[in-house]
Write an enzyme that holds these catalytic residues in place. Sequence first.
Site, PDB file in Angstrom:
ATOM      1  N   GLU A  36       7.377 -21.907   8.124  1.00  0.00           N
ATOM      2  CA  GLU A  36       7.857 -21.010   9.179  1.00  0.00           C
ATOM      3  C   GLU A  36       8.892 -21.658  10.090  1.00  0.00           C
ATOM      4  O   GLU A  36       9.524 -20.984  10.901  1.00  0.00           O
ATOM      5  CB  GLU A  36       6.693 -20.522  10.029  1.00  0.00           C
ATOM      6  CG  GLU A  36       6.040 -21.598  10.890  1.00  0.00           C
ATOM      7  CD  GLU A  36       4.962 -20.996  11.787  1.00  0.00           C
ATOM      8  OE1 GLU A  36       5.102 -21.134  13.014  1.00  0.00           O
ATOM      9  OE2 GLU A  36       4.010 -20.414  11.265  1.00  0.00           O
ATOM     10  N   GLU A  88       0.804  -1.217   0.000  1.00  0.00           N
ATOM     11  CA  GLU A  88       0.000   0.000   0.000  1.00  0.00           C
ATOM     12  C   GLU A  88       0.841   1.274   0.000  1.00  0.00           C
ATOM     13  O   GLU A  88       0.319   2.364  -0.243  1.00  0.00           O
ATOM     14  CB  GLU A  88      -0.939  -0.006   1.209  1.00  0.00           C
ATOM     15  CG  GLU A  88      -2.040  -1.049   1.095  1.00  0.00           C
ATOM     16  CD  GLU A  88      -2.885  -1.183   2.355  1.00  0.00           C
ATOM     17  OE1 GLU A  88      -2.466  -0.666   3.413  1.00  0.00           O
ATOM     18  OE2 GLU A  88      -3.956  -1.804   2.271  1.00  0.00           O
TER      19      GLU A  88
END
Length: 269
Positions: free
Chosen positions: A109, A78
């Site tokens: 992960e 953004e």
Amino acid sequence: MKTTEQDSYYDDLEKMSVHDLLVNMNKEDATVAHAVAQAVPQIEKAVERIVDKLSNGGRLFYLGAGTSGRLGIVDASECPPTYGIPHGVVIGIIAGGDQAIRKAVEFAEDDLTQGWKDLQEYKISPADVVVGIAASGSTPYVVGALQACNEHGIVTVCITCNSDSEVARVSRYPIEVIVGPEFVTGSTRMKSGTAQKLALNMISTATMIKLGRVKGNKMVDMQLSNNKLVDRGTKMLMKNTGLDDYEKAKSLLLEHGSVRAATKAFQQR
């Protein structure tokens, strides 16, 4: 036990009415902003360091797994349209690669070395800053990457929702937002995710303001990527310049590509 893994304050959730479920979730969510407020001094130190690095040509990396990784990618994606910065200044990386944005990649992960490998793909250097995002505070992908960054002289920041966590211990600028047990036990996409999102908003917005990407309270460098933003920019330009002709202001805006550039061009006439 980690705070994020402690039992919810609520039980027998399946027996609650929809109304009670929503009211109780909202009651828990209402505590998040207060927890973030307690972390403002930590966020401040991190932002000051990030601004320093980006002012000198560095980049900001967000690194995480699962929800944490996705939140970092959202914030990074953004920044260019909102503040007009080039793509590649703020970068989001998620364990498991881009496919993990939409679908969980099993055990991604848990790799202690992969985070650093992923950063190296971007030729990471001491000019940059890496923010590790891990609600649990123990995600190996994030911890390993931050450890390697420290060894290579790269500034490290973390956002976590547990106190005295491993990720905080390996970060030069730890941000700990302790929101307490989740409404659904262990579901850190809830309060923890909200807290991380708020912290990321604060980091990127404050950084962009200090880098001069906001004038007054307006996004003068925003990309004109849709009709709504063109309309907003046109009205901003009219206010900045005193132009009272909407179509002339719009034409000037589109010619120069941003409110800032169009305002400058008008003033130089």
